[in-house]
Design a protein around this motif. Structure first.
Motif, PDB file in Angstrom:
ATOM      1  N   ARG A 214      -1.593  15.442 -20.291  1.00 25.99           N
ATOM      2  CA  ARG A 214      -0.623  16.539 -20.208  1.00 25.99           C
ATOM      3  C   ARG A 214       0.754  16.138 -20.731  1.00 25.99           C
ATOM      4  NH1 ARG A 214      -3.325  20.156 -16.488  1.00 25.99           N
ATOM      5  NH2 ARG A 214      -4.767  18.979 -15.197  1.00 25.99           N
ATOM      6  N   GLY A 215       0.894  14.881 -21.166  1.00 26.52           N
ATOM      7  CA  GLY A 215       2.161  14.445 -21.749  1.00 26.52           C
ATOM      8  C   GLY A 215       3.254  14.215 -20.723  1.00 26.52           C
ATOM      9  N   MET A 216       2.892  14.040 -19.478  1.00 21.36           N
ATOM     10  CA  MET A 216       3.901  13.857 -18.426  1.00 21.36           C
ATOM     11  C   MET A 216       4.334  12.407 -18.290  1.00 21.36           C
ATOM     12  SD  MET A 216       1.996  16.348 -15.724  1.00 21.36           S
ATOM     13  CE  MET A 216       3.249  16.388 -14.474  1.00 21.36           C
ATOM     14  N   TYR A 217       3.455  11.491 -18.640  1.00 17.84           N
ATOM     15  CA  TYR A 217       3.779  10.064 -18.651  1.00 17.84           C
ATOM     16  C   TYR A 217       2.767   9.381 -19.564  1.00 17.84           C
ATOM     17  CZ  TYR A 217       0.376  10.477 -14.843  1.00 17.84           C
ATOM     18  OH  TYR A 217      -0.718  10.815 -14.100  1.00 17.84           O
ATOM     19  N   THR A 218       3.033   8.107 -19.869  1.00 13.77           N
ATOM     20  CA  THR A 218       2.212   7.413 -20.865  1.00 13.77           C
ATOM     21  C   THR A 218       1.338   6.337 -20.201  1.00 13.77           C
ATOM     22  OG1 THR A 218       3.883   5.713 -21.181  1.00 13.77           O
ATOM     23  CG2 THR A 218       4.049   7.678 -22.592  1.00 13.77           C
ATOM     24  N   GLU A 219       0.431   5.803 -21.002  1.00 12.29           N
ATOM     25  CA  GLU A 219      -0.392   4.679 -20.543  1.00 12.29           C
ATOM     26  C   GLU A 219       0.495   3.515 -20.092  1.00 12.29           C
ATOM     27  OE1 GLU A 219      -3.737   4.261 -20.383  1.00 12.29           O
ATOM     28  OE2 GLU A 219      -4.596   5.846 -21.626  1.00 12.29           O
ATOM     29  N   GLN A 220       1.585   3.297 -20.833  1.00 10.38           N
ATOM     30  CA  GLN A 220       2.494   2.198 -20.489  1.00 10.38           C
ATOM     31  C   GLN A 220       3.114   2.420 -19.112  1.00 10.38           C
ATOM     32  OE1 GLN A 220       2.963  -0.747 -21.740  1.00 10.38           O
ATOM     33  NE2 GLN A 220       4.478  -1.212 -20.143  1.00 10.38           N
ATOM     34  N   THR A 221       3.539   3.647 -18.843  1.00  8.07           N
ATOM     35  CA  THR A 221       4.122   3.947 -17.525  1.00  8.07           C
ATOM     36  C   THR A 221       3.079   3.754 -16.430  1.00  8.07           C
ATOM     37  OG1 THR A 221       5.651   5.496 -18.537  1.00  8.07           O
ATOM     38  CG2 THR A 221       5.335   5.703 -16.163  1.00  8.07           C
ATOM     39  N   LEU A 222       1.838   4.152 -16.706  1.00  9.84           N
ATOM     40  CA  LEU A 222       0.786   3.968 -15.707  1.00  9.84           C
ATOM     41  C   LEU A 222       0.615   2.485 -15.387  1.00  9.84           C
ATOM     42  CD1 LEU A 222      -1.372   5.438 -13.985  1.00  9.84           C
ATOM     43  CD2 LEU A 222      -3.001   4.847 -15.783  1.00  9.84           C
ATOM     44  N   LYS A 223       0.686   1.650 -16.428  1.00 14.16           N
ATOM     45  CA  LYS A 223       0.604   0.193 -16.207  1.00 14.16           C
ATOM     46  C   LYS A 223       1.706  -0.269 -15.265  1.00 14.16           C
ATOM     47  CE  LYS A 223      -1.554  -1.658 -20.258  1.00 14.16           C
ATOM     48  NZ  LYS A 223      -1.273  -1.818 -21.664  1.00 14.16           N
ATOM     49  N   GLU A 224       2.902   0.263 -15.493  1.00 12.09           N
ATOM     50  CA  GLU A 224       4.045  -0.133 -14.654  1.00 12.09           C
ATOM     51  C   GLU A 224       3.855   0.363 -13.221  1.00 12.09           C
ATOM     52  OE1 GLU A 224       7.388   1.381 -16.852  1.00 12.09           O
ATOM     53  OE2 GLU A 224       6.886   0.119 -18.587  1.00 12.09           O
ATOM     54  N   ILE A 225       3.282   1.533 -13.071  1.00 13.79           N
ATOM     55  CA  ILE A 225       3.009   2.069 -11.731  1.00 13.79           C
ATOM     56  C   ILE A 225       1.998   1.174 -11.005  1.00 13.79           C
ATOM     57  CG2 ILE A 225       1.946   4.018 -10.504  1.00 13.79           C
ATOM     58  CD1 ILE A 225       3.235   5.811 -12.785  1.00 13.79           C
ATOM     59  N   HIS A 226       0.983   0.734 -11.731  1.00 13.97           N
ATOM     60  CA  HIS A 226      -0.019  -0.124 -11.091  1.00 13.97           C
ATOM     61  C   HIS A 226       0.528  -1.525 -10.830  1.00 13.97           C
ATOM     62  CE1 HIS A 226      -3.468   2.771 -12.315  1.00 13.97           C
ATOM     63  NE2 HIS A 226      -2.708   3.214 -11.343  1.00 13.97           N
ATOM     64  N   HIS A 227       1.442  -1.958 -11.662  1.00 12.06           N
ATOM     65  CA  HIS A 227       2.123  -3.228 -11.391  1.00 12.06           C
ATOM     66  C   HIS A 227       2.927  -3.110 -10.094  1.00 12.06           C
ATOM     67  CE1 HIS A 227       4.127  -7.028 -12.083  1.00 12.06           C
ATOM     68  NE2 HIS A 227       5.288  -6.428 -11.894  1.00 12.06           N
ATOM     69  N   ARG A 228       3.585  -1.978  -9.922  1.00 11.56           N
ATOM     70  CA  ARG A 228       4.335  -1.736  -8.673  1.00 11.56           C
ATOM     71  C   ARG A 228       3.391  -1.699  -7.471  1.00 11.56           C
ATOM     72  NH1 ARG A 228       8.129  -2.951  -5.485  1.00 11.56           N
ATOM     73  NH2 ARG A 228       8.848  -1.293  -4.101  1.00 11.56           N
ATOM     74  N   MET A 229       2.235  -1.086  -7.654  1.00 15.57           N
ATOM     75  CA  MET A 229       1.256  -1.073  -6.556  1.00 15.57           C
ATOM     76  C   MET A 229       0.838  -2.504  -6.214  1.00 15.57           C
ATOM     77  SD  MET A 229      -2.179   1.124  -5.974  1.00 15.57           S
ATOM     78  CE  MET A 229      -1.302   2.436  -5.182  1.00 15.57           C
ATOM     79  N   ASP A 230       0.620  -3.327  -7.226  1.00 18.56           N
ATOM     80  CA  ASP A 230       0.268  -4.734  -6.977  1.00 18.56           C
ATOM     81  C   ASP A 230       1.347  -5.418  -6.142  1.00 18.56           C
ATOM     82  OD1 ASP A 230      -2.068  -4.488  -8.437  1.00 18.56           O
ATOM     83  OD2 ASP A 230      -1.200  -5.280 -10.289  1.00 18.56           O
ATOM     84  N   GLU A 231       2.610  -5.145  -6.480  1.00 17.15           N
ATOM     85  CA  GLU A 231       3.722  -5.762  -5.732  1.00 17.15           C
ATOM     86  C   GLU A 231       3.729  -5.320  -4.277  1.00 17.15           C
ATOM     87  OE1 GLU A 231       7.146  -6.271  -9.224  1.00 17.15           O
ATOM     88  OE2 GLU A 231       7.246  -4.551  -7.862  1.00 17.15           O
ATOM     89  N   LEU A 232       3.532  -4.032  -4.057  1.00  9.07           N
ATOM     90  CA  LEU A 232       3.540  -3.513  -2.686  1.00  9.07           C
ATOM     91  C   LEU A 232       2.369  -4.078  -1.879  1.00  9.07           C
ATOM     92  CD1 LEU A 232       4.446   0.230  -3.412  1.00  9.07           C
ATOM     93  CD2 LEU A 232       5.959  -1.517  -2.435  1.00  9.07           C
ATOM     94  N   LEU A 233       1.207  -4.179  -2.516  1.00  9.99           N
ATOM     95  CA  LEU A 233       0.033  -4.723  -1.821  1.00  9.99           C
ATOM     96  C   LEU A 233       0.230  -6.205  -1.500  1.00  9.99           C
ATOM     97  CD1 LEU A 233      -2.827  -3.021  -3.871  1.00  9.99           C
ATOM     98  CD2 LEU A 233      -2.189  -2.518  -1.503  1.00  9.99           C
ATOM     99  N   GLN A 234       0.860  -6.906  -2.440  1.00 11.58           N
ATOM    100  CA  GLN A 234       1.082  -8.339  -2.280  1.00 11.58           C
ATOM    101  C   GLN A 234       1.862  -8.653  -1.005  1.00 11.58           C
ATOM    102  OE1 GLN A 234      -0.226 -10.871  -4.006  1.00 11.58           O
ATOM    103  NE2 GLN A 234       0.790 -12.147  -2.448  1.00 11.58           N
ATOM    104  N   GLU A 235       2.735  -7.734  -0.611  1.00 13.50           N
ATOM    105  CA  GLU A 235       3.520  -7.950   0.616  1.00 13.50           C
ATOM    106  C   GLU A 235       2.624  -8.087   1.835  1.00 13.50           C
ATOM    107  OE1 GLU A 235       6.437  -4.787   0.784  1.00 13.50           O
ATOM    108  OE2 GLU A 235       7.226  -5.321  -1.197  1.00 13.50           O
ATOM    109  N   ALA A 236       1.403  -7.567   1.755  1.00 13.16           N
ATOM    110  CA  ALA A 236       0.447  -7.705   2.864  1.00 13.16           C
ATOM    111  C   ALA A 236      -0.691  -8.652   2.475  1.00 13.16           C
ATOM    112  CB  ALA A 236      -0.117  -6.339   3.243  1.00 13.16           C
ATOM    113  N   ASP A 237      -0.457  -9.485   1.443  1.00 12.74           N
ATOM    114  CA  ASP A 237      -1.499 -10.382   0.942  1.00 12.74           C
ATOM    115  C   ASP A 237      -2.756  -9.626   0.530  1.00 12.74           C
ATOM    116  OD1 ASP A 237      -0.232 -12.878   1.001  1.00 12.74           O
ATOM    117  OD2 ASP A 237      -0.477 -12.962   3.186  1.00 12.74           O
TER     118      ASP A 237
END
Ligand SMILES: [Mg+2]
Ligand SMILES: [Zn+2]
Length: 196
Positions: free
Chosen positions: A67-90
C-alpha cells in the motif's frame, strides 16, 4: 540454525507467532520502530520458549508495504527494534517471515495475489523448508481468523489469543473452526499451556 536438541517432547517443533495484536500492541499499521510496544509478559513468555530450545518464528502480513505506507527497509528497522525490546527479557525471535503483498496495493512490485498472505500457508511452508521444521508438531498463535486458518492450512495446531482483535475474532468464530483451535487470554497463557 537454532538448537532444538534440548526439546525432547517436540523434536523439530516450532512456535509460529502472529506479530501485531499477539506479540506487540496493535495500534494500526506500525510504520516506524517508535510505534512498537510489546504486550506485557510477551517477551518473558517468548524467553521460556527460547529456553526450551524451540524456534520462535514470526509470520506477519505486511500489506502496508504494497500500500506504499512503509518500505521493506522500514520493516527491517521495526523488527530490529522488536529484537531490542525482546533482548531486555533475554528473549529472541529466530526468524521473521512477512508477506508484503496485497491485490489492492499501489506499489506495482507487490500488487498481487500470493501464496504467503495469511490465511495462505506460504510463510509456514517456506520456514519449514528453510529451518527443518515439522509443521504437524508446531503451533500458530494469533489474534485473527486468518492466523488460525493459516496455521491449520499449514498443518499446525492453532491458538487464538484474546489480545489485539482476539475478542472480536472469538465472537465471530463459527463452531467448526472453534472446534479445531484453542483459545487463551494472552500469549503468556498460550505459551504456558503449550509448553506443559
Ligand atoms: Mg494480529
Ligand atoms: Zn504474499
Amino acid at each position: 540454525m537454532p538448537d532444538t536438541s534440548k526439546s525432547n517432547l517436540k523434536p523439530n517443533a516450532a512456535l509460529f507467532l502472529d506479530r501485531d495484536g499477539t506479540v506487540n500492541i496493535d495500534t494500526g499499521y506500525i510504520d516506524s520502530p517508535e510505534k512498537l510496544q510489546l504486550i506485557p509478559g510477551a517477551a518473558e513468555a517468548i524467553a521460556r520458549v527460547n529456553q526450551a530450545g524451540v524456534p520462535v518464528i514470526i509470520v506477519t502480513n505486511q500489506s502496508g508495504i504494497a500500500r506504499g505506507m512503509y518500505t521493506e527497509q522500514t520493516l527491517k528497522e521495526i523488527h530490529h527494534r522488536m529484537d531490542e525490546l525482546l533482548q531486555e527479557a533475554d528473549a529472541h525471535v529466530d526468524a521473521y517471515y512477512h508477506c508484503p503483498h496485497h491485490t489492492e496495493g499501489i506499489v506495482p512490485a507487490y500488487q498481487q495475489a500470493c501464496k504467503c498472505r495469511k490465511p495462505e500457508p506460504g510463510m509456514f511452508l517456506t520456514a519449514a523448508a528453510e529451518m527443518n521444521i515439522d509443521l504437524s508438531k508446531s503451533v500458530m498463535i494469533g489474534d485473527k481468523r486468518s492466523d488460525l486458518e493459516a496455521g491449520l492450512n499449514a498443518g499446525c495446531a492453532a491458538i487464538l489469543v484474546r489480545t489485539g482483535n482476539g475478542v472480536k475474532t472469538e465472537r465471530a468464530l463459527d463452531s467448526s473452526l472453534k472446534s479445531n483451535i484453542s483459545v487463551e487470554n494472552s500469549l503468556v497463557n498460550a505459551i504456558e499451556n503449550w509448553l506443559k
